[in-house]
Design a protein around this motif. Structure first.
Motif, PDB file in Angstrom:
ATOM      1  N   THR A   1     -41.140 -23.010 -19.524  1.00  7.44           N
ATOM      2  CA  THR A   1     -40.660 -22.187 -19.866  1.00  7.44           C
ATOM      3  C   THR A   1     -41.272 -21.746 -21.237  1.00  7.44           C
ATOM      4  OG1 THR A   1     -39.359 -23.276 -20.873  1.00  7.44           O
ATOM      5  CG2 THR A   1     -38.994 -22.293 -18.840  1.00  7.44           C
ATOM      6  N   ASP A   2     -41.578 -20.460 -21.338  1.00  8.19           N
ATOM      7  CA  ASP A   2     -41.951 -19.805 -22.717  1.00  8.19           C
ATOM      8  C   ASP A   2     -40.924 -20.080 -23.507  1.00  8.19           C
ATOM      9  OD1 ASP A   2     -44.703 -18.933 -24.097  1.00  8.19           O
ATOM     10  OD2 ASP A   2     -42.872 -17.596 -24.676  1.00  8.19           O
ATOM     11  N   HIS A   3     -39.968 -20.277 -23.436  1.00 13.16           N
ATOM     12  CA  HIS A   3     -38.516 -20.178 -24.627  1.00 13.16           C
ATOM     13  C   HIS A   3     -37.870 -21.692 -24.443  1.00 13.16           C
ATOM     14  CE1 HIS A   3     -40.053 -16.547 -25.850  1.00 13.16           C
ATOM     15  NE2 HIS A   3     -39.958 -16.063 -25.508  1.00 13.16           N
ATOM     16  N   GLY A   4     -37.704 -21.707 -23.157  1.00 12.72           N
ATOM     17  CA  GLY A   4     -36.827 -23.446 -22.928  1.00 12.72           C
ATOM     18  C   GLY A   4     -35.329 -22.672 -21.942  1.00 12.72           C
ATOM     19  N   ASP A   5     -35.269 -21.596 -22.100  1.00 11.51           N
ATOM     20  CA  ASP A   5     -34.044 -20.763 -21.680  1.00 11.51           C
ATOM     21  C   ASP A   5     -33.666 -21.018 -20.571  1.00 11.51           C
ATOM     22  OD1 ASP A   5     -34.489 -18.195 -19.995  1.00 11.51           O
ATOM     23  OD2 ASP A   5     -36.659 -18.863 -21.528  1.00 11.51           O
ATOM     24  N   THR A   6     -32.603 -21.139 -19.868  1.00 12.69           N
ATOM     25  CA  THR A   6     -31.534 -20.886 -18.853  1.00 12.69           C
ATOM     26  C   THR A   6     -32.130 -20.616 -17.471  1.00 12.69           C
ATOM     27  OG1 THR A   6     -29.680 -22.148 -19.428  1.00 12.69           O
ATOM     28  CG2 THR A   6     -29.591 -21.304 -16.914  1.00 12.69           C
ATOM     29  N   GLU A   7     -32.599 -18.969 -18.139  1.00 13.20           N
ATOM     30  CA  GLU A   7     -33.360 -18.166 -16.677  1.00 13.20           C
ATOM     31  C   GLU A   7     -34.707 -18.431 -16.686  1.00 13.20           C
ATOM     32  OE1 GLU A   7     -33.725 -13.713 -16.054  1.00 13.20           O
ATOM     33  OE2 GLU A   7     -33.278 -13.987 -18.138  1.00 13.20           O
ATOM     34  N   SER A   8     -35.036 -18.255 -17.013  1.00  9.96           N
ATOM     35  CA  SER A   8     -36.858 -19.648 -16.962  1.00  9.96           C
ATOM     36  C   SER A   8     -36.520 -20.582 -16.455  1.00  9.96           C
ATOM     37  CB  SER A   8     -37.769 -19.136 -18.269  1.00  9.96           C
ATOM     38  OG  SER A   8     -37.443 -18.249 -18.445  1.00  9.96           O
ATOM     39  N   PHE A   9     -36.150 -21.207 -16.272  1.00 10.58           N
ATOM     40  CA  PHE A   9     -35.618 -22.503 -15.485  1.00 10.58           C
ATOM     41  C   PHE A   9     -35.684 -22.207 -14.596  1.00 10.58           C
ATOM     42  CE2 PHE A   9     -36.784 -25.053 -19.525  1.00 10.58           C
ATOM     43  CZ  PHE A   9     -37.657 -26.147 -19.481  1.00 10.58           C
ATOM     44  N   ALA A  10     -34.163 -22.166 -14.627  1.00 13.56           N
ATOM     45  CA  ALA A  10     -34.121 -21.056 -12.704  1.00 13.56           C
ATOM     46  C   ALA A  10     -35.073 -20.217 -12.028  1.00 13.56           C
ATOM     47  CB  ALA A  10     -32.789 -21.068 -13.619  1.00 13.56           C
ATOM     48  N   LYS A  11     -35.942 -19.012 -12.201  1.00 19.00           N
ATOM     49  CA  LYS A  11     -37.215 -19.024 -11.504  1.00 19.00           C
ATOM     50  C   LYS A  11     -37.570 -19.807 -11.156  1.00 19.00           C
ATOM     51  CE  LYS A  11     -36.844 -13.928 -13.744  1.00 19.00           C
ATOM     52  NZ  LYS A  11     -37.492 -13.380 -15.224  1.00 19.00           N
ATOM     53  N   THR A  12     -38.263 -20.720 -12.448  1.00 21.86           N
ATOM     54  CA  THR A  12     -39.097 -21.811 -11.902  1.00 21.86           C
ATOM     55  C   THR A  12     -38.008 -23.141 -10.720  1.00 21.86           C
ATOM     56  OG1 THR A  12     -39.912 -22.180 -14.129  1.00 21.86           O
ATOM     57  CG2 THR A  12     -40.679 -23.816 -12.315  1.00 21.86           C
ATOM     58  N   ALA A  13     -37.522 -23.028 -11.104  1.00 18.47           N
ATOM     59  CA  ALA A  13     -37.242 -24.250  -9.786  1.00 18.47           C
ATOM     60  C   ALA A  13     -36.711 -22.770  -8.640  1.00 18.47           C
ATOM     61  CB  ALA A  13     -35.265 -24.888 -10.293  1.00 18.47           C
ATOM     62  N   GLU A  14     -36.419 -21.947  -8.284  1.00 17.25           N
ATOM     63  CA  GLU A  14     -36.059 -20.940  -6.985  1.00 17.25           C
ATOM     64  C   GLU A  14     -37.228 -20.917  -6.023  1.00 17.25           C
ATOM     65  OE1 GLU A  14     -34.676 -19.078  -3.760  1.00 17.25           O
ATOM     66  OE2 GLU A  14     -33.249 -20.108  -5.616  1.00 17.25           O
TER      67      GLU A  14
END
Length: 293
Positions: A61-74
């Motif tokens: 991720t670029d900011h370590g945020d939950t939303e970006s990690f969730a997008k990646t995991a999905e």
């Protein structure tokens, strides 16, 4: 410790690094980095070289945020091979664990772990994150952990993944200072560890080949836009209009282990034109090449 599924004859370990999901989430219909990640993943899934596992070697991720990690995991939820995620300096340990709860936490809260791959290969994923720091870190606790893991299997072929390259590559604004303490600590641990076949990193957004502590070291280019190829010195106080980031295609690595040798391949992902295929007219040429073996 995890154990990856076995395959026949060879093991293919894909490496994607520096995806930077969330860099520009306002882009429509989808942010650029997520689109590049999707295309690279499709190449792995639909191309001729489906890997046995995939290492995501930091800056997922670029900011370590939950939303970006969730997008990646999905996006990788239905990938049919094991995923080995790692933190980079843009990530957060909490964010990664939220998306990938299977990742082991070592003493001190570091996210590094060992995977027993097929054909006798041991994979060590190192955590080189220091919160608030762009460059790498490898403290005494991490040094002890790595020394212990290497000491457990001194004769077993081992491949190390880490986000930050412990070398000066010549890209001034991305490089560490020479002989930073964390680099020297890592060198002390790895010197003489002849079972280590190679070290593979990310962070620099370019393909680089060198060695460290007598061990081959490679840097895999990024999935996100690449760092420009400029090895001239930079003066931080004098903006000189040099290129910094380019739209070169996303790139990934395939590390091939056959039980004895480790070979690394790199492929850029794009809409390439195929100039030749293996058809009947080329069969004599292919047969002749095999006959020369």
């Amino acid at each position: 410790m995890e154990r990856a599924a076995a395959s026949s004859g060879t093991v293919l370990i894909a490496q994607m690094t520096d995806i930077h999901v969330g860099f520009a989430p306002e882009e429509k219909p989808e942010e650029l980095n997520l689109t590049r990640f999707r295309a690279t993943l499709a190449r792995l899934l639909d191309g001729p070289n489906r890997p046995d596992m995939l290492v995501l070697s930091g800056d997922i991720t670029d900011h370590g945020d939950t939303e970006s990690f969730a997008k990646t995991a999905e996006l990788i939820r239905d990938v049919p091979f094991p995923i080995l995620p790692m933190v980079g300096n843009h990530d957060s340990r909490a964010g990664l664990l939220g998306a990938f709860p299977h990742v082991e936490t070592a003493d001190g809260g570091f996210l590094h772990y060992v995977v027993e791959a097929p054909l006798g290969l041991r994979i060590i994923c190192l955590d080189t994150l220091e919160d608030g720091r762009h460059g790498g870190a490898f403290c005494e606790a991490r040094g002890r952990w790595l020394a212990d893991r290497l000491g457990e299997a001194p004769d077993q072929p081992t491949l190390i993944f880490m986000h930050h390259p412990p070398v000066v590559a010549g890209i001034d604004w991305m490089d560490p200072a020479p002989n930073e303490p964390w680099i020297e600590r890592l060198r002390e641990v790895l010197t003489g560890q002849t079972q280590v076949q190679a070290i593979h990193c990310g962070h620099l957004h370019r393909q680089i080949t060198t060695s460290f502590a007598g061990i081959p070291l490679g840097v895999t280019p990024s999935v996100a836009p690449l760092v420009a190829m400029d090895l001239s010195p930079i003066d931080q106080n004098v903006p000189d209009d040099r290129e910094l980031i380019t739209t070169e295609p996303p790139t990934y690595a395939l590390h091939r282990w056959d039980g004895e040798s480790l070979v690394s391949h790199y492929e850029r992902v794009g809409d390439w034109q195929v100039l030749a295929r293996f058809h009947a007219g080329l069969q004599p040429m292919i047969a002749g090449m095999f006959a020369e073996r």
